[in-house]
Design a protein around this motif. Structure first.
Motif: not given
Length: 253
Positions: A119-136
């Protein structure tokens, strides 16, 4: 169930993670950030999109899987190996604690640490690229199942290992190559037909593919097949651990 025993093992393992937070959380996050910078910039400049998804976003699920798999194994294997190494495992075995409760405590803590890391890495990824999770919900389900399954696998490695060197053999020589060759940084469909067929024998392909589907609704293999493969590996690990405690393999020796 002896909930106090499970709680004690769980809290002890979680406290150990807090004492080594740089190794447990910060170091994997830094490594993942470097992957974003290197692969996102170097390869992303040549492969701008994969099936309509920007390359930087495309590699996020694979990078999360890379960290979660390796850390789940490392956390669980060291967690059970250290009591064997110090001899405190005999105190646990002689206490009124069942094998299920021992596994629940160690594997539960290892899976929790890996889940937090993911989850921390997922949050970090938002700092680098735009993300949308289709099926959370499916994303969380895949993540939790992967954390539990590979924590069980790490527990098996920790029981099997009789030296610190053996703790590293399977993660370094088997798991890491399988992850890198399992579609972490590319789609299997980009490979020649022969290599696509060979890749289907790599179990990590099914994990990464299913997890990536939960983000972008794109997958190299059927999502149902991905779930089946995770369930099969999870069941296999449970059977092996049951056999370990039944025979006392490298625990009661």
């Amino acid at each position: 169930m002896n909930t106090e025993a499970v709680k004690s093992i769980y809290i002890f393992e979680m406290n150990r993670a807090r004492r080594t937070i740089f190794q447990s959380i910060i170091s994997p996050v830094i490594s993942t950030a470097l992957y974003f910078i290197v692969f996102g910039s170097a390869i992303g400049s040549r492969i701008t999109q994969v099936d309509g998804v920007s390359y930087g976003s495309f590699i996020v699920p694979g990078l999360i899987m890379l960290s979660v798999l390796t850390q789940s194994i490392a956390n669980a294997s060291f967690g059970i190996y250290f009591p064997k190494f110090t001899g405190t495992i005999y105190e646990i075995l002689s206490a009124p604690v069942s094998s299920f409760e021992i596994v629940l405590g160690y594997v539960g803590a290892a899976a929790t640490k890996s889940l937090i890391l993911g989850l921390v890495i997922l949050a970090t990824a938002y700092l680098f690229v735009p993300l949308q999770i289709a099926h959370p919900l499916w994303m969380i389900s895949f993540l939790v199942l992967t954390c539990i399954t590979f924590s069980l696998f790490g527990f098996i490695i920790g029981v099997w290992a009789d030296g610190f060197e053996k703790l590293q053999i399977i993660p370094l020589l088997v798991i890491t190559p399988l992850v890198f060759l399992g579609g972490t940084f590319y789609s299997i469909s980009m490979l020649p037909p022969l290599w696509q067929s060979i890749s289907m024998f790599n179990p990590v392909v099914y994990l990464v593919s299913g997890f990536r589907w939960s983000f972008f609704e794109m997958a190299d293999v059927n999502v149902g097949l991905s779930l089946f493969m995770i369930a099969l590996f999870l069941t296999t690990c449970l059977v092996i651990i049951w056999r370990i405690f039944k025979t006392g393999y490298k625990i009661k020796d």
